[in-house]
Design a protein around this motif. Structure first.
Motif, PDB file in Angstrom:
ATOM      1  N   HIS A 154       0.868  -1.181   0.000  1.00  0.00           N
ATOM      2  CA  HIS A 154       0.000   0.000   0.000  1.00  0.00           C
ATOM      3  C   HIS A 154       0.902   1.229   0.000  1.00  0.00           C
ATOM      4  O   HIS A 154       2.135   1.117   0.008  1.00  0.00           O
ATOM      5  CB  HIS A 154      -0.984  -0.006   1.179  1.00  0.00           C
ATOM      6  CG  HIS A 154      -0.345  -0.154   2.521  1.00  0.00           C
ATOM      7  ND1 HIS A 154       0.286   0.883   3.183  1.00  0.00           N
ATOM      8  CD2 HIS A 154      -0.237  -1.243   3.328  1.00  0.00           C
ATOM      9  CE1 HIS A 154       0.746   0.453   4.337  1.00  0.00           C
ATOM     10  NE2 HIS A 154       0.449  -0.840   4.458  1.00  0.00           N
ATOM     11  N   LYS A 155       0.314   2.413  -0.010  1.00  0.00           N
ATOM     12  CA  LYS A 155       1.096   3.634  -0.246  1.00  0.00           C
ATOM     13  C   LYS A 155       2.184   3.854   0.799  1.00  0.00           C
ATOM     14  O   LYS A 155       3.243   4.406   0.490  1.00  0.00           O
ATOM     15  CB  LYS A 155       0.175   4.848  -0.323  1.00  0.00           C
ATOM     16  CG  LYS A 155      -0.633   5.125   0.942  1.00  0.00           C
ATOM     17  CD  LYS A 155      -1.629   6.249   0.687  1.00  0.00           C
ATOM     18  CE  LYS A 155      -2.499   6.499   1.911  1.00  0.00           C
ATOM     19  NZ  LYS A 155      -3.526   7.542   1.649  1.00  0.00           N
ATOM     20  N   TYR A 156       1.955   3.416   2.035  1.00  0.00           N
ATOM     21  CA  TYR A 156       2.965   3.639   3.071  1.00  0.00           C
ATOM     22  C   TYR A 156       4.073   2.600   3.017  1.00  0.00           C
ATOM     23  O   TYR A 156       5.243   2.925   3.259  1.00  0.00           O
ATOM     24  CB  TYR A 156       2.315   3.664   4.457  1.00  0.00           C
ATOM     25  CG  TYR A 156       1.436   4.874   4.675  1.00  0.00           C
ATOM     26  CD1 TYR A 156       1.977   6.150   4.728  1.00  0.00           C
ATOM     27  CD2 TYR A 156       0.054   4.738   4.815  1.00  0.00           C
ATOM     28  CE1 TYR A 156       1.167   7.262   4.908  1.00  0.00           C
ATOM     29  CE2 TYR A 156      -0.762   5.840   4.999  1.00  0.00           C
ATOM     30  CZ  TYR A 156      -0.198   7.102   5.049  1.00  0.00           C
ATOM     31  OH  TYR A 156      -1.006   8.201   5.222  1.00  0.00           O
ATOM     32  N   THR A 157       3.747   1.360   2.677  1.00  0.00           N
ATOM     33  CA  THR A 157       4.814   0.361   2.562  1.00  0.00           C
ATOM     34  C   THR A 157       5.701   0.657   1.359  1.00  0.00           C
ATOM     35  O   THR A 157       6.882   0.291   1.340  1.00  0.00           O
ATOM     36  CB  THR A 157       4.238  -1.067   2.433  1.00  0.00           C
ATOM     37  OG1 THR A 157       3.409  -1.145   1.260  1.00  0.00           O
ATOM     38  CG2 THR A 157       3.435  -1.437   3.661  1.00  0.00           C
ATOM     39  N   ARG A 158       5.176   1.317   0.348  1.00  0.00           N
ATOM     40  CA  ARG A 158       5.982   1.693  -0.815  1.00  0.00           C
ATOM     41  C   ARG A 158       6.818   2.948  -0.538  1.00  0.00           C
ATOM     42  O   ARG A 158       7.717   3.264  -1.308  1.00  0.00           O
ATOM     43  CB  ARG A 158       5.077   1.917  -2.032  1.00  0.00           C
ATOM     44  CG  ARG A 158       4.494   0.633  -2.581  1.00  0.00           C
ATOM     45  CD  ARG A 158       3.691   0.890  -3.838  1.00  0.00           C
ATOM     46  NE  ARG A 158       4.487   1.555  -4.865  1.00  0.00           N
ATOM     47  CZ  ARG A 158       3.995   1.972  -6.029  1.00  0.00           C
ATOM     48  NH1 ARG A 158       2.708   1.783  -6.309  1.00  0.00           N
ATOM     49  NH2 ARG A 158       4.770   2.562  -6.916  1.00  0.00           N
ATOM     50  N   GLY A 159       6.532   3.653   0.543  1.00  0.00           N
ATOM     51  CA  GLY A 159       7.378   4.767   0.941  1.00  0.00           C
ATOM     52  C   GLY A 159       6.737   6.127   0.798  1.00  0.00           C
ATOM     53  O   GLY A 159       6.313   6.507  -0.292  1.00  0.00           O
ATOM     54  N   LEU A 160       6.675   6.849   1.911  1.00  0.00           N
ATOM     55  CA  LEU A 160       6.180   8.221   1.922  1.00  0.00           C
ATOM     56  C   LEU A 160       7.367   9.180   1.837  1.00  0.00           C
ATOM     57  O   LEU A 160       8.282   9.142   2.663  1.00  0.00           O
ATOM     58  CB  LEU A 160       5.378   8.485   3.204  1.00  0.00           C
ATOM     59  CG  LEU A 160       5.047   9.942   3.557  1.00  0.00           C
ATOM     60  CD1 LEU A 160       4.277  10.621   2.431  1.00  0.00           C
ATOM     61  CD2 LEU A 160       4.262  10.017   4.860  1.00  0.00           C
ATOM     62  N   VAL A 161       7.358  10.034   0.824  1.00  0.00           N
ATOM     63  CA  VAL A 161       8.389  11.058   0.645  1.00  0.00           C
ATOM     64  C   VAL A 161       7.785  12.417   0.973  1.00  0.00           C
ATOM     65  O   VAL A 161       6.743  12.787   0.424  1.00  0.00           O
ATOM     66  CB  VAL A 161       8.937  11.075  -0.798  1.00  0.00           C
ATOM     67  CG1 VAL A 161       9.897  12.254  -1.006  1.00  0.00           C
ATOM     68  CG2 VAL A 161       9.640   9.764  -1.117  1.00  0.00           C
ATOM     69  N   ALA A 162       8.438  13.157   1.859  1.00  0.00           N
ATOM     70  CA  ALA A 162       8.034  14.521   2.170  1.00  0.00           C
ATOM     71  C   ALA A 162       9.046  15.479   1.550  1.00  0.00           C
ATOM     72  O   ALA A 162      10.238  15.416   1.857  1.00  0.00           O
ATOM     73  CB  ALA A 162       7.955  14.736   3.679  1.00  0.00           C
ATOM     74  N   VAL A 163       8.588  16.329   0.649  1.00  0.00           N
ATOM     75  CA  VAL A 163       9.444  17.293  -0.030  1.00  0.00           C
ATOM     76  C   VAL A 163       9.167  18.676   0.546  1.00  0.00           C
ATOM     77  O   VAL A 163       8.025  19.141   0.521  1.00  0.00           O
ATOM     78  CB  VAL A 163       9.185  17.299  -1.551  1.00  0.00           C
ATOM     79  CG1 VAL A 163      10.104  18.299  -2.247  1.00  0.00           C
ATOM     80  CG2 VAL A 163       9.365  15.904  -2.134  1.00  0.00           C
ATOM     81  N   VAL A 164      10.185  19.323   1.072  1.00  0.00           N
ATOM     82  CA  VAL A 164      10.026  20.637   1.693  1.00  0.00           C
ATOM     83  C   VAL A 164      10.326  21.717   0.665  1.00  0.00           C
ATOM     84  O   VAL A 164      11.404  21.735   0.060  1.00  0.00           O
ATOM     85  CB  VAL A 164      10.946  20.792   2.915  1.00  0.00           C
ATOM     86  CG1 VAL A 164      10.794  22.180   3.533  1.00  0.00           C
ATOM     87  CG2 VAL A 164      10.632  19.711   3.946  1.00  0.00           C
ATOM     88  N   ALA A 165       9.384  22.621   0.461  1.00  0.00           N
ATOM     89  CA  ALA A 165       9.539  23.696  -0.513  1.00  0.00           C
ATOM     90  C   ALA A 165      10.211  24.906   0.135  1.00  0.00           C
ATOM     91  O   ALA A 165      10.469  24.941   1.338  1.00  0.00           O
ATOM     92  CB  ALA A 165       8.184  24.083  -1.081  1.00  0.00           C
ATOM     93  N   GLY A 166      10.488  25.908  -0.675  1.00  0.00           N
ATOM     94  CA  GLY A 166      11.126  27.115  -0.172  1.00  0.00           C
ATOM     95  C   GLY A 166      10.772  28.315  -1.015  1.00  0.00           C
ATOM     96  O   GLY A 166       9.642  28.438  -1.496  1.00  0.00           O
ATOM     97  N   GLU A 167      11.754  29.183  -1.256  1.00  0.00           N
ATOM     98  CA  GLU A 167      11.492  30.438  -1.958  1.00  0.00           C
ATOM     99  C   GLU A 167      11.134  30.223  -3.423  1.00  0.00           C
ATOM    100  O   GLU A 167      10.376  30.995  -4.007  1.00  0.00           O
ATOM    101  CB  GLU A 167      12.723  31.341  -1.852  1.00  0.00           C
ATOM    102  CG  GLU A 167      13.042  31.778  -0.430  1.00  0.00           C
ATOM    103  CD  GLU A 167      14.341  32.566  -0.346  1.00  0.00           C
ATOM    104  OE1 GLU A 167      14.936  32.866  -1.418  1.00  0.00           O
ATOM    105  OE2 GLU A 167      14.766  32.883   0.775  1.00  0.00           O
ATOM    106  N   MET A 168      11.709  29.216  -4.062  1.00  0.00           N
ATOM    107  CA  MET A 168      11.425  28.912  -5.469  1.00  0.00           C
ATOM    108  C   MET A 168      10.691  27.579  -5.519  1.00  0.00           C
ATOM    109  O   MET A 168      11.299  26.508  -5.681  1.00  0.00           O
ATOM    110  CB  MET A 168      12.728  28.871  -6.266  1.00  0.00           C
ATOM    111  CG  MET A 168      13.430  30.218  -6.309  1.00  0.00           C
ATOM    112  SD  MET A 168      15.105  30.132  -6.999  1.00  0.00           S
ATOM    113  CE  MET A 168      15.986  29.401  -5.606  1.00  0.00           C
ATOM    114  N   ALA A 169       9.398  27.645  -5.360  1.00  0.00           N
ATOM    115  CA  ALA A 169       8.607  26.430  -5.159  1.00  0.00           C
ATOM    116  C   ALA A 169       8.579  25.537  -6.385  1.00  0.00           C
ATOM    117  O   ALA A 169       8.321  24.334  -6.272  1.00  0.00           O
ATOM    118  CB  ALA A 169       7.182  26.804  -4.753  1.00  0.00           C
ATOM    119  N   GLY A 170       8.842  26.082  -7.565  1.00  0.00           N
ATOM    120  CA  GLY A 170       8.844  25.251  -8.759  1.00  0.00           C
ATOM    121  C   GLY A 170       9.887  24.156  -8.703  1.00  0.00           C
ATOM    122  O   GLY A 170       9.676  23.043  -9.216  1.00  0.00           O
TER     123      GLY A 170
END
Length: 333
Positions: free
Chosen positions: A90-106
């Protein structure tokens, strides 16, 4: 005279290495023509993987001659063998990635998209509310949401693309690293590390500097003795940081603190465009979230990145790589 003979030949072969090439560092000690094929004996030598030597043959192969390779920790990057998700995934066993944005969100949006296509089961983009064009499957969260970064289900944290070098960027980096998640650090996060934040690195980390960021982080700031070829430089840095280091460039070196190194020496030069590093960082995060091994994840990511670029052809922008990642990954199953 050798150059004239090679130019006149229908087929030209260099055995082990052409005359005039320094084996250990790839330097040219005399004029060296371009051969059709270079045939390495026993194992790859460093010169086979380093410039300028490796620009002097069109194709190269390695022949087993029945002897043990003395430099077993040094390998060329090859196509990885990947597995499809387990039947009960399921989605958690496949890995949760948290991406932190900043000044240039693109930039962080590019990384998040790459992570989503690189095999992660769930990608969360934290602190980039202004970006509206990302895939609907990528979940948004605000930095003020305390659970966004403290969630124990986060398999990998990615920070740096578009972060900015302001005090606000430094604060976001501190907030992100305080929970001890395995992490991929790129771009401005590396700059902040060079300003004294290295002690905050988690136990499992991948650093992805280009040459300038590498010098700032490991030589200019820490005073580390960075000398020798890119291979020695990356290995020294990985040991010092206690992290996997991906030293990006025409020859990319993936190095581990235990002395292993993997060399990617044939990527297309069309990758020399803005945003491709953000895509690579996202792939590193995805593969780390899936498998949990920093060195293996970095090797898989660099290969997938290069293969997506090969499939994209010429004159692409970084966004174009995203649509080719699924096919690149599928080819490894």
């Amino acid at each position: 005279r050798l150059g004239e003979l090679v130019a006149a030949a229908d087929h030209s072969y260099a055995i082990d290495l052409p005359s005039g090439v320094a084996t250990d560092n790839g330097a040219l000690l005399s004029p060296v023509p371009v051969f059709d094929v270079c045939i390495s004996l026993g194992q790859w030598k460093r010169a086979h993987m380093l410039r300028p030597a490796n620009r002097h043959w069109r194709r190269f192969v390695c022949c087993d001659i029945g002897i043990d390779a003395p430099d077993v920790g040094l390998v060329r990057l090859t196509k990885p063998q990947l597995s499809a998700p387990a039947d009960d995934a399921h989605k958690y066993t496949r890995g949760l990635v948290a991406v932190v944005a900043g000044e240039m969100a693109g930039a962080s949006a590019l990384s998040a998209e790459a992570a989503a296509r690189g095999g992660a089961g769930y990608v969360k983009l934290v602190g980039a509310q202004a970006i509206v064009g990302t895939s609907h499957a990528i979940v948004r969260a605000a930095m003020k949401d305390e659970a966004a970064l403290s969630d124990k289900r986060i398999a990998t944290l990615l920070i740096g693309p578009g972060l900015g070098r302001s005090a606000a960027g430094a604060e976001r980096l501190g907030q992100a690293l305080m929970h001890g998640h395995a992490a991929v650090l790129d771009a401005d996060a590396l700059w902040h590390l060079s300003q004294g934040a290295m002690a905050a690195l988690p136990g499992k980390a991948i650093l992805t500097p280009h040459v300038g960021e590498f010098a700032q982080l490991f030589a200019n700031t820490s005073g580390l003795d960075i000398s020798g070829t890119p291979i020695e430089q990356a290995l020294t840095a990985a040991k010092s940081a206690g992290a996997v280091v991906v030293l990006k460039g025409p020859t990319t070196v993936i190095s581990a603190p235990d002395g292993r190194a993997c060399i990617a020496d044939r990527a297309t030069s069309w990758l020399s465009t803005a945003g491709t590093g953000d895509v690579l960082a996202g792939l590193c995060a995805a593969r780390l979230a899936v498998g949990g091994d920093t060195y293996q994840a970095a090797c898989e990511a660099v290969w997938l990145h290069g293969e997506a670029a090969r499939r994209a052809g010429a004159t692409f922008v970084a966004d174009d790589l995203l649509s080719h990642i699924p096919a690149a990954l599928a080819s490894c199953l």
